[in-house]
Write a protein that holds these residues in place. Structure first.
Motif, PDB file in Angstrom:
ATOM      1  N   ILE A 189      22.133  53.900  52.322  1.00 42.11           N
ATOM      2  CA  ILE A 189      23.006  52.744  52.683  1.00 42.11           C
ATOM      3  C   ILE A 189      24.045  52.474  51.532  1.00 42.11           C
ATOM      4  O   ILE A 189      23.702  53.025  50.324  1.00 42.11           O
ATOM      5  CB  ILE A 189      22.286  51.491  52.959  1.00 42.11           C
ATOM      6  CG1 ILE A 189      23.135  50.403  53.536  1.00 42.11           C
ATOM      7  CG2 ILE A 189      21.485  51.057  51.564  1.00 42.11           C
ATOM      8  CD1 ILE A 189      22.091  49.129  54.052  1.00 42.11           C
ATOM      9  N   SER A 190      25.403  52.143  51.913  1.00 48.10           N
ATOM     10  CA  SER A 190      26.248  51.841  51.195  1.00 48.10           C
ATOM     11  C   SER A 190      25.713  50.440  50.314  1.00 48.10           C
ATOM     12  O   SER A 190      25.234  49.623  50.957  1.00 48.10           O
ATOM     13  CB  SER A 190      27.441  51.952  51.675  1.00 48.10           C
ATOM     14  OG  SER A 190      27.702  50.745  52.425  1.00 48.10           O
ATOM     15  N   LEU A 191      26.528  50.363  49.226  1.00 44.09           N
ATOM     16  CA  LEU A 191      26.163  49.310  48.666  1.00 44.09           C
ATOM     17  C   LEU A 191      26.945  48.128  49.362  1.00 44.09           C
ATOM     18  O   LEU A 191      26.341  46.870  49.112  1.00 44.09           O
ATOM     19  CB  LEU A 191      26.835  49.611  47.072  1.00 44.09           C
ATOM     20  CG  LEU A 191      27.221  48.106  46.019  1.00 44.09           C
ATOM     21  CD1 LEU A 191      25.561  47.779  45.862  1.00 44.09           C
ATOM     22  CD2 LEU A 191      27.932  48.522  44.960  1.00 44.09           C
ATOM     23  N   GLY A 192      28.090  48.261  49.865  1.00 45.95           N
ATOM     24  CA  GLY A 192      28.640  47.081  50.714  1.00 45.95           C
ATOM     25  C   GLY A 192      27.856  46.584  51.895  1.00 45.95           C
ATOM     26  O   GLY A 192      27.625  45.459  51.955  1.00 45.95           O
ATOM     27  N   SER A 193      26.783  47.652  52.459  1.00 42.28           N
ATOM     28  CA  SER A 193      26.275  47.415  53.638  1.00 42.28           C
ATOM     29  C   SER A 193      25.150  46.529  52.970  1.00 42.28           C
ATOM     30  O   SER A 193      24.610  45.535  53.649  1.00 42.28           O
ATOM     31  CB  SER A 193      26.036  48.445  54.505  1.00 42.28           C
ATOM     32  OG  SER A 193      26.803  49.017  55.069  1.00 42.28           O
TER      33      SER A 193
ATOM     34  N   LEU B 130      31.133  35.756  44.759  1.00 44.90           N
ATOM     35  CA  LEU B 130      32.324  35.290  45.198  1.00 44.90           C
ATOM     36  C   LEU B 130      33.719  35.738  44.269  1.00 44.90           C
ATOM     37  O   LEU B 130      34.539  36.187  44.946  1.00 44.90           O
ATOM     38  CB  LEU B 130      32.260  33.775  45.149  1.00 44.90           C
ATOM     39  CG  LEU B 130      31.688  32.990  46.598  1.00 44.90           C
ATOM     40  CD1 LEU B 130      31.854  31.538  46.114  1.00 44.90           C
ATOM     41  CD2 LEU B 130      32.614  33.387  47.765  1.00 44.90           C
ATOM     42  N   ILE B 131      33.320  35.777  43.048  1.00 42.80           N
ATOM     43  CA  ILE B 131      34.349  36.050  42.199  1.00 42.80           C
ATOM     44  C   ILE B 131      34.542  37.584  42.450  1.00 42.80           C
ATOM     45  O   ILE B 131      35.859  37.850  42.409  1.00 42.80           O
ATOM     46  CB  ILE B 131      33.931  35.810  40.834  1.00 42.80           C
ATOM     47  CG1 ILE B 131      33.864  34.334  40.591  1.00 42.80           C
ATOM     48  CG2 ILE B 131      34.962  36.365  39.673  1.00 42.80           C
ATOM     49  CD1 ILE B 131      33.144  33.990  39.009  1.00 42.80           C
ATOM     50  N   LEU B 132      33.753  38.504  42.484  1.00 37.94           N
ATOM     51  CA  LEU B 132      33.830  39.833  42.613  1.00 37.94           C
ATOM     52  C   LEU B 132      34.490  40.189  43.844  1.00 37.94           C
ATOM     53  O   LEU B 132      35.461  41.193  43.981  1.00 37.94           O
ATOM     54  CB  LEU B 132      32.333  40.540  42.593  1.00 37.94           C
ATOM     55  CG  LEU B 132      31.630  40.424  41.143  1.00 37.94           C
ATOM     56  CD1 LEU B 132      30.367  41.431  41.318  1.00 37.94           C
ATOM     57  CD2 LEU B 132      32.488  41.232  40.114  1.00 37.94           C
ATOM     58  N   THR B 133      34.408  39.562  45.022  1.00 32.60           N
ATOM     59  CA  THR B 133      34.399  39.760  46.214  1.00 32.60           C
ATOM     60  C   THR B 133      36.016  39.413  46.429  1.00 32.60           C
ATOM     61  O   THR B 133      36.862  39.471  47.542  1.00 32.60           O
ATOM     62  CB  THR B 133      33.831  39.396  47.610  1.00 32.60           C
ATOM     63  OG1 THR B 133      33.539  37.862  47.298  1.00 32.60           O
ATOM     64  CG2 THR B 133      32.494  40.264  47.354  1.00 32.60           C
ATOM     65  N   GLU B 134      36.853  38.608  45.623  1.00 34.27           N
ATOM     66  CA  GLU B 134      38.007  38.125  45.580  1.00 34.27           C
ATOM     67  C   GLU B 134      39.022  39.339  45.222  1.00 34.27           C
ATOM     68  O   GLU B 134      40.245  39.132  45.623  1.00 34.27           O
ATOM     69  CB  GLU B 134      38.312  36.898  44.572  1.00 34.27           C
ATOM     70  CG  GLU B 134      37.659  35.642  44.844  1.00 34.27           C
ATOM     71  CD  GLU B 134      37.743  34.678  43.781  1.00 34.27           C
ATOM     72  OE1 GLU B 134      38.371  34.774  42.663  1.00 34.27           O
ATOM     73  OE2 GLU B 134      37.517  33.230  44.116  1.00 34.27           O
ATOM     74  N   ASP B 135      38.461  40.389  44.911  1.00 29.10           N
ATOM     75  CA  ASP B 135      39.049  41.491  44.347  1.00 29.10           C
ATOM     76  C   ASP B 135      39.129  42.610  45.513  1.00 29.10           C
ATOM     77  O   ASP B 135      37.928  43.201  45.843  1.00 29.10           O
ATOM     78  CB  ASP B 135      38.686  42.141  43.243  1.00 29.10           C
ATOM     79  CG  ASP B 135      39.382  43.425  42.604  1.00 29.10           C
ATOM     80  OD1 ASP B 135      40.563  43.052  42.219  1.00 29.10           O
ATOM     81  OD2 ASP B 135      39.015  44.617  42.970  1.00 29.10           O
ATOM     82  N   ASP B 136      40.262  43.088  46.303  1.00 20.15           N
ATOM     83  CA  ASP B 136      40.347  43.785  47.298  1.00 20.15           C
ATOM     84  C   ASP B 136      39.659  45.360  46.977  1.00 20.15           C
ATOM     85  O   ASP B 136      39.202  45.999  47.563  1.00 20.15           O
ATOM     86  CB  ASP B 136      41.719  43.939  47.841  1.00 20.15           C
ATOM     87  CG  ASP B 136      42.056  42.921  48.669  1.00 20.15           C
ATOM     88  OD1 ASP B 136      41.143  42.031  49.064  1.00 20.15           O
ATOM     89  OD2 ASP B 136      43.322  42.695  48.716  1.00 20.15           O
ATOM     90  N   GLY B 137      40.041  45.704  45.682  1.00 21.84           N
ATOM     91  CA  GLY B 137      39.654  47.007  45.125  1.00 21.84           C
ATOM     92  C   GLY B 137      38.163  47.121  45.118  1.00 21.84           C
ATOM     93  O   GLY B 137      37.505  48.013  45.540  1.00 21.84           O
ATOM     94  N   PHE B 138      37.673  46.016  44.753  1.00 22.82           N
ATOM     95  CA  PHE B 138      36.126  45.757  44.730  1.00 22.82           C
ATOM     96  C   PHE B 138      35.415  45.989  46.256  1.00 22.82           C
ATOM     97  O   PHE B 138      34.419  46.603  46.232  1.00 22.82           O
ATOM     98  CB  PHE B 138      35.601  44.478  44.083  1.00 22.82           C
ATOM     99  CG  PHE B 138      34.065  44.136  44.250  1.00 22.82           C
ATOM    100  CD1 PHE B 138      33.190  44.816  43.308  1.00 22.82           C
ATOM    101  CD2 PHE B 138      33.630  43.459  45.280  1.00 22.82           C
ATOM    102  CE1 PHE B 138      31.710  44.561  43.461  1.00 22.82           C
ATOM    103  CE2 PHE B 138      32.094  42.987  45.386  1.00 22.82           C
ATOM    104  CZ  PHE B 138      31.270  43.789  44.550  1.00 22.82           C
ATOM    105  N   ASN B 139      35.887  45.307  46.995  1.00 25.15           N
ATOM    106  CA  ASN B 139      35.746  45.155  48.325  1.00 25.15           C
ATOM    107  C   ASN B 139      35.675  46.438  49.108  1.00 25.15           C
ATOM    108  O   ASN B 139      35.028  46.790  49.779  1.00 25.15           O
ATOM    109  CB  ASN B 139      36.379  44.316  49.358  1.00 25.15           C
ATOM    110  CG  ASN B 139      36.099  42.819  48.980  1.00 25.15           C
ATOM    111  OD1 ASN B 139      34.923  42.472  48.403  1.00 25.15           O
ATOM    112  ND2 ASN B 139      37.059  41.946  49.324  1.00 25.15           N
ATOM    113  N   ARG B 140      36.660  47.446  48.695  1.00 29.60           N
ATOM    114  CA  ARG B 140      36.665  48.701  49.207  1.00 29.60           C
ATOM    115  C   ARG B 140      35.675  49.562  48.473  1.00 29.60           C
ATOM    116  O   ARG B 140      35.251  50.529  49.193  1.00 29.60           O
ATOM    117  CB  ARG B 140      38.142  49.292  49.070  1.00 29.60           C
ATOM    118  CG  ARG B 140      39.293  48.576  49.800  1.00 29.60           C
ATOM    119  CD  ARG B 140      40.406  49.572  49.687  1.00 29.60           C
ATOM    120  NE  ARG B 140      41.087  49.513  48.395  1.00 29.60           N
ATOM    121  CZ  ARG B 140      42.012  48.379  48.104  1.00 29.60           C
ATOM    122  NH1 ARG B 140      42.305  47.581  49.012  1.00 29.60           N
ATOM    123  NH2 ARG B 140      42.312  48.429  46.959  1.00 29.60           N
TER     124      ARG B 140
END
Length: 635
Positions: A433-437, A402-412
């Motif tokens: 597979i991508s890390l995001g998927s 949750l803390i990490l995904t608050e950052d848009d740069g991380f999400n991209r």
């Protein structure tokens, strides 16, 4: 004990222990101490042996509790230890094995006694036992030096100043462990301690100047993961690879403290061997967490938490603000690598959470790393093996996400990191597979596990909040990840229909019987509809912000478009369904125009062409309406 190796069964009859705990006072200058401290002891290798040790020594300890007010032998033992530690650094440089060995044994006995004293008496009585001297029965010298404070300061100096060598490894471990035992007072109080002896001595006075140095040393002990010296180089003859006897004793206490911090949980079902590979690192981490989670004193904040909140990278040359106390610098790269490697233990996960949550310097550094997969993958593996972890370890891992995904740069960036052959993911072979998927797959799997097993509403909320944080930045979703998003919605839809049917049948049955209480289906429906709405918000956010990046999600929606029919006219979902309905209708029309019997590749091609043709202004941008997720720190 004495010069011969002692066995557990012999301890109650040991003449030296009897004299220490007996009615005769022993001067700190008596040759008896050299005899008492010249022992070796085979370390217990199991909890059974540890229990046997406690049972064997409890009579000796209780005898000392009874007689110490008359003899002051506890104070004499501590003074012997304190006098020896003044020469410890020189002894390490001169390789004086015997002197270090005896000093280690003195600390070992002190810690064993301290553990029983803390269990058996109040803090006020404990403090009195450190003031008793050889006088008339029960008298003490209130003007004498405060031995308890002096002992704690000495332990801090030992931890921070004594060089870590093969011959000093054991005493370093046991100095850390003795502090853990000292801080175990909270285990024996139901209320939160705010005026304990730990507050009195560790948050003010002579110990306070050691704050930043102690925190820095404990962090470096964790980073370095120094293993015990090989057999034959120990100060103590015949020690096992797992560390000294006191390590076993203090580990039991630390486990109890850890249980308090995890709100009654138990440790993860992970082999203890990983912890025993570096007793110094493990005990240092436990002590660091205990110190960081001490409550603030009535008149002062916790200085150890302040130190953890404010330390900076060694490469950061900017000055510390004068308002920040207990500041220091540490190598962030080394700390990052250690955190990545040690996430199999829940205490290492708690340290990671603590640093991300409280230290903005660390959080900024980690989010700027180009190898975030090294940190995220161990966290995902914790969530994936949810059935092998305690609930608090799972929660900490989820809150870190949750803390990490608050950052848009991380999400991209996580969608740009490609992974190959994720061996621990067994539901399906993921060759690439991508890390995001992968993150999406694991979080959805956690939701589904929770729906069928634990049924924890807040776990649902936290999982969905992490997905919601990411949703606007979804990029090139793997086809399996897209399928799982829609499959989760399908599962929720079926659950919704089932509860709705049960509510209808129950209502019909109530017409014929007024005596039978009705189950609260309305509440169940509200919970399920709230989760369904969250899922629709996530899908809608992805379509609105990154439709052209996610043909696989559009494909999955078209393949299961019948699922969404019932929600188009549902009053709770009409507003959120507009964009989803528009996308399904638009692309369904284009597929009809293309004809029947279309291959998967052809359908995806049509979707990609349609994305370009769909006017962006037709999709209404909405703000995610997820309820704010409250993250509670575990104090």
């Amino acid at each position: 004990m004495g010069s011969n190796s002692s066995r557990i069964g012999d301890l109650p009859k040991n003449e030296y222990l009897k004299k220490l705990s007996g009615t005769e006072s022993v001067s700190e200058n008596d040759p008896f101490w050299n005899q008492l401290l010249s022992f070796s002891f085979p370390a217990p290798t199991s909890s059974t042996e540890l229990k046997l040790l406690e049972e064997a020594t409890i009579s000796v300890c209780r005898s000392l509790v009874e007689n110490n007010p008359r003899t002051g032998n506890l104070g004499a033992l501590i003074k012997v230890f304190l006098s020896r530690t003044k020469e410890l650094k020189l002894s390490a440089e001169c390789q004086n094995h015997i002197f270090i060995w005896q000093t280690h044994n003195a600390l070992f006995i002190i810690c064993c006694l301290l553990k029983v004293f803390i269990c058996e008496m109040s803090e006020e009585e404990l403090q009195l036992h450190f003031t008793y001297e050889e006088k008339s029965p029960g008298s003490y010298n209130s003007d004498s030096e405060d031995l308890l404070e002096e002992l704690l300061c000495c332990l801090m100096q030992l931890i921070t100043d004594i060089p870590l060598l093969d011959i000093t490894y054991e005493i370093s471990v046991e100095a850390v462990s003795t502090m853990v035992v000292f801080l175990s007072c909270q285990l024996f109080h139901k209320e939160v301690l705010r005026q304990s002896i730990s507050h009195k001595y560790l948050m003010r006075g002579r110990c306070l100047p050691y704050t930043s140095k102690l925190v820095k040393t404990l962090l470096y002990n964790f980073i370095r993961q120094e293993k015990p010296p090989p057999p034959g180089t120990h100060v103590l003859p015949q020690q096992s690879d797992g560390g000294g006897l006191l390590y076993g004793l203090a580990s039991g206490v630390a486990t109890g403290l850890w249980t308090v911090f995890t709100l009654g949980g138990v440790g993860s079902k992970v082999a203890a061997a990983s912890e025993l590979s570096s007793p110094l690192a493990n005990q240092s981490l436990l002590l660091l967490l205990v110190l960081a989670n001490l409550t603030d004193a009535a008149d002062a904040p916790n200085p150890y938490r302040q130190a953890i909140m404010s330390f900076k990278n060694t490469q950061d040359s900017s000055p510390f603000p004068s308002s920040i106390p207990h500041a220091f610098q540490i190598n962030f790269n080394s700390l990052y690598m250690a955190l990545c490697e040690q996430q199999t233990s829940d205490q290492a996960t708690l340290l990671l959470y603590t640093l991300l949550h409280q230290n903005s310097n660390i959080r900024t550094y980690m989010l700027a790393r180009t190898d975030m997969e090294n940190l995220v993958l161990p966290i995902l593996e914790i969530l994936y093996h949810v059935e092998e972890r305690n609930s608090h370890h799972v929660y900490m891992a989820l809150i870190i996400l949750l803390i990490l995904t608050e950052d848009d740069g991380f999400n991209r960036s996580i969608h740009e990191v490609m992974l190959k052959n994720i061996t621990w993911y067994s539901e399906r072979v993921l060759t690439e597979i991508s890390l995001g998927s992968l993150l999406i797959l694991v979080v959805i799997r956690t939701i589904q596990y929770n729906m069928t097993r634990t049924r924890d509403k807040y776990l649902h909320t936290n999982c969905l909040a992490a997905l919601a944080n990411m949703s606007a930045q979804f990029r090139s979703l793997h086809q399996y990840a897209a399928q799982r998003i829609v499959s989760l919605f399908s599962l929720l839809s079926k659950k919704h229909n089932k509860v709705l049917e049960q509510a209808t049948q129950s209502l019909r049955g109530s017409l014929s019987s007024n005596d039978v209480p009705l189950p609260d289906y309305a509440q169940d429906l509200n919970v399920i509809e709230e989760v369904i709405r969250m899922m629709l918000e996530i899908i809608n956010s992805c379509l609105t912000n990154s439709l052209h990046h996610n043909p696989n999600l559009v494909y999955a929606l078209l393949y299961k478009r019948d699922l969404f029919e019932q929600f188009r006219t549902h009053p709770s979902f009409q507003d959120i369904m507009q964009n989803i309905d528009l996308v399904i209708t638009f692309f369904s029309s284009r597929l009809l125009q293309a004809g029947a019997e279309l291959s998967v590749e052809r359908v995806l091609e049509i979707i990609k062409q349609g994305v370009v043709a769909l006017p962006k202004d037709r999709l209404k941008v909405r703000q995610l309406s997820l309820r704010e997720v409250t993250v509670q720190r575990q104090n």
